[in-house]
Write a protein that holds these residues in place. Structure first.
Motif, PDB file in Angstrom:
ATOM      1  N   GLN A 140       5.647   2.886  -5.162  1.00 38.21           N
ATOM      2  CA  GLN A 140       4.995   1.713  -4.578  1.00 38.21           C
ATOM      3  C   GLN A 140       4.143   2.091  -3.372  1.00 38.21           C
ATOM      4  O   GLN A 140       3.027   1.595  -3.198  1.00 38.21           O
ATOM      5  CB  GLN A 140       6.047   0.678  -4.177  1.00 38.21           C
ATOM      6  CG  GLN A 140       6.778   0.040  -5.347  1.00 38.21           C
ATOM      7  CD  GLN A 140       7.948  -0.798  -4.882  1.00 38.21           C
ATOM      8  OE1 GLN A 140       8.939  -0.302  -4.358  1.00 38.21           O
ATOM      9  NE2 GLN A 140       7.834  -2.108  -5.056  1.00 38.21           N
ATOM     10  N   LEU A 141       4.661   2.971  -2.529  1.00 36.26           N
ATOM     11  CA  LEU A 141       3.913   3.409  -1.347  1.00 36.26           C
ATOM     12  C   LEU A 141       2.660   4.186  -1.746  1.00 36.26           C
ATOM     13  O   LEU A 141       1.591   4.007  -1.158  1.00 36.26           O
ATOM     14  CB  LEU A 141       4.802   4.286  -0.458  1.00 36.26           C
ATOM     15  CG  LEU A 141       5.997   3.563   0.186  1.00 36.26           C
ATOM     16  CD1 LEU A 141       6.942   4.561   0.837  1.00 36.26           C
ATOM     17  CD2 LEU A 141       5.523   2.541   1.200  1.00 36.26           C
ATOM     18  N   LEU A 142       2.791   5.014  -2.766  1.00 29.40           N
ATOM     19  CA  LEU A 142       1.632   5.759  -3.256  1.00 29.40           C
ATOM     20  C   LEU A 142       0.582   4.798  -3.807  1.00 29.40           C
ATOM     21  O   LEU A 142      -0.628   4.981  -3.595  1.00 29.40           O
ATOM     22  CB  LEU A 142       2.076   6.754  -4.328  1.00 29.40           C
ATOM     23  CG  LEU A 142       0.982   7.612  -4.968  1.00 29.40           C
ATOM     24  CD1 LEU A 142       0.272   8.463  -3.924  1.00 29.40           C
ATOM     25  CD2 LEU A 142       1.572   8.504  -6.064  1.00 29.40           C
ATOM     26  N   HIS A 143       1.038   3.779  -4.504  1.00 31.54           N
ATOM     27  CA  HIS A 143       0.100   2.788  -5.059  1.00 31.54           C
ATOM     28  C   HIS A 143      -0.644   2.059  -3.940  1.00 31.54           C
ATOM     29  O   HIS A 143      -1.848   1.803  -4.058  1.00 31.54           O
ATOM     30  CB  HIS A 143       0.859   1.791  -5.932  1.00 31.54           C
ATOM     31  CG  HIS A 143      -0.022   0.797  -6.611  1.00 31.54           C
ATOM     32  ND1 HIS A 143      -0.774   1.099  -7.732  1.00 31.54           N
ATOM     33  CD2 HIS A 143      -0.308  -0.510  -6.308  1.00 31.54           C
ATOM     34  CE1 HIS A 143      -1.462   0.030  -8.081  1.00 31.54           C
ATOM     35  NE2 HIS A 143      -1.197  -0.956  -7.251  1.00 31.54           N
ATOM     36  N   GLN A 144       0.050   1.747  -2.853  1.00 26.26           N
ATOM     37  CA  GLN A 144      -0.604   1.081  -1.710  1.00 26.26           C
ATOM     38  C   GLN A 144      -1.752   1.931  -1.167  1.00 26.26           C
ATOM     39  O   GLN A 144      -2.846   1.428  -0.883  1.00 26.26           O
ATOM     40  CB  GLN A 144       0.418   0.840  -0.600  1.00 26.26           C
ATOM     41  CG  GLN A 144       1.428  -0.254  -0.890  1.00 26.26           C
ATOM     42  CD  GLN A 144       2.446  -0.392   0.227  1.00 26.26           C
ATOM     43  OE1 GLN A 144       2.199   0.014   1.366  1.00 26.26           O
ATOM     44  NE2 GLN A 144       3.591  -0.969  -0.085  1.00 26.26           N
ATOM     45  N   ILE A 145      -1.507   3.218  -1.024  1.00 26.17           N
ATOM     46  CA  ILE A 145      -2.537   4.115  -0.508  1.00 26.17           C
ATOM     47  C   ILE A 145      -3.707   4.199  -1.480  1.00 26.17           C
ATOM     48  O   ILE A 145      -4.880   4.178  -1.074  1.00 26.17           O
ATOM     49  CB  ILE A 145      -1.948   5.517  -0.237  1.00 26.17           C
ATOM     50  CG1 ILE A 145      -1.031   5.459   0.981  1.00 26.17           C
ATOM     51  CG2 ILE A 145      -3.038   6.553  -0.033  1.00 26.17           C
ATOM     52  CD1 ILE A 145      -0.395   6.783   1.354  1.00 26.17           C
TER      53      ILE A 145
END
Length: 446
Positions: A140-145
């Motif tokens: 999820q954090l990677l997707h945000q970036i």
């Protein structure tokens, strides 16, 4: 170092890797002999002494990075001065290249095209500096970036460029790997041991819900399921029968001697007979369990080549046999063909009672007192009549019924779930939503 090593081992254990005390001793002895100064040798010693299965390697590599690497290694293409030489880019309005991009995606696209590795790292670090790790997972954090960098527009641009964009797409993949590893480090830095534990648990494919896998994990899980199937399919049970030669049947010899009051004139022998179980699989492929069904069908595909007497049926509100498609072609093609060709849905929602009636009427003759019937489904009957008597009738014709339910146990028998009713006719009702549970279930089957 010993304390850090034991913390490393405990983290691997809690994430599902089996490590015995003897293996820990071997590891410590190896490190005593060779030391820890050389990083690559240190990695190889730990892996050789602690990891038994290749399927545990990704988890080991992740834990090793988090415990023993201070800095995240940059992929080689991002460290070479002439890294992303790129290819001629398309022009605006041509249907390729930069057409329709925003400011962030143009910057990322140009940096890759012009080989500006330092700018790529700078763009990544800028996003990481703004990142706050909360309860979200690494994906999820990677997707945000990626969203902030307008990543997907650049990815689509390279795809539209065809072969000319392949090398640049590879650079984008390398940058994605770097970002993932940096996010993992940030999570540990901000959340401490809890962050480390969460990351390892998230990557533990043995315990991870099959319905929550990302694209990379699905491919790895497919390999593991195939290995599991080949392993379990070879686990035949054996029984002994009287024979003219072979192993002496001491039980019969002693019984004969007791009746006669003396040693019998001839010995009795017995020999092993392979007892291959008869298996029938009923697999629900409605939307709520479709992901789980695909993995079970991969198991069935591998086992079908070992068991001649294995029949497979798919159902939603009707039922269709797919035994033949699952015996031909590569596994992915076979499973895809089976799912596409099956005509087992009229309304698109599950109706277990109707399916059991149709199965009994049209395929009841294939059932046998030695048959094991395996049912995969969540038993959510959408408020249709349960017709539990149909399953009870089927249970009287077979050796046993094993029901695999991908729903969490906490949700059984809630709303339209009637697994309790159907469970009365089953030998076992097993929660089956991850690889560990799937392995335990199949061990019971074969």
């Amino acid at each position: 170092m010993e304390k850090r090593l034991l913390e490393f081992v405990n983290s691997l254990r809690s994430a599902g890797v089996r490590i015995s005390p003897g293996e820990i001793v071997d590891c410590l002895e190896a490190l005593k002999s060779y030391g820890i100064a050389e990083h690559r040798l240190f990695y190889r010693l730990l892996k050789a002494t602690l990891i038994k299965s290749e399927t545990d390697t990704p988890l080991f590599d992740l834990a090793f990075r988090l415990y023993f690497q201070e800095e995240v290694e940059k992929p080689e293409p991002l460290t070479s001065p002439g890294c992303c030489d790129g290819f001629a880019s398309g022009v605006d309005g041509s249907g390729t290249g930069k057409a329709g991009m925003g400011a962030a995606s143009r910057q990322l696209y140009h940096a890759i095209q012009e080989g500006q590795s330092q700018i790529l790292i700078s763009l990544a670090e800028k996003q990481l500096a703004q990142l706050t790790v909360g309860e979200e997972g690494i994906d999820q954090l990677l997707h945000q970036i990626k969203v902030s960098m307008e990543w997907f527009m650049v990815e689509n641009a390279f795809e539209r460029e065809g072969k000319e964009g392949e090398e640049n797409a590879g650079i984008l993949k390398d940058l994605e790997q770097y970002l993932r590893h940096r996010i993992e480090k940030l999570a540990v830095a901000q959340k401490g041991e809890q962050g480390l534990s969460d990351i390892l648990w998230e990557e533990n494919l043995k315990q991870k819900d099959l319905g929550a896998l990302n694209e990379v994990q699905v491919k790895e899980m497919e390999k593991r399921v195939e290995r599991l199937a080949n392993k379990l399919a070879s686990r035949y049970s054996y029984r002994f029968k009287p024979a003219k030669s072979g192993r002496v049947d001491m039980r019969r010899v002693l019984q004969k001697a007791a009746r006669m009051g003396r040693t019998p004139e001839r010995l009795f022998y017995q020999d092993k007979v392979m007892d291959r179980p008869r298996i029938v699989v009923l697999c629900d492929i409605s939307g709520s369990v479709a992901v789980y069904s695909a993995f079970l069908l991969q198991l069935v595909y591998a086992m079908a080549r070992r068991f001649a007497d294995l029949r497979t049926f798919l159902f939603v509100d009707e039922i269709a046999e797919v035994t033949l498609p699952l015996k031909t072609g590569p596994v992915q093609d076979a499973v895809r063909q089976a799912l596409q060709e099956a005509r087992c849905s009229r309304l698109g929602i599950s109706n277990f009672g109707q399916v059991f009636e149709l199965f009994r009427l049209h395929y009841g003759e294939i059932l046998h007192p030695k048959t094991t019937l395996v049912i995969l489904g969540d038993a959510k009957n959408n408020w249709y009549p349960p017709r539990k008597e149909e399953l009870r009738t089927i249970s009287e014709q077979v050796h046993r019924i094993i029901w695999l339910n991908p729903e969490p146990k906490a949700k059984w028998n809630q709303d339209d779930s009637i697994i309790g009713l159907y469970g009365q006719s089953c030998s076992d009702v097993i929660e089956c939503r991850n690889l560990d549970q799937l392995e335990q279930a199949v061990r019971k089957i074969v």
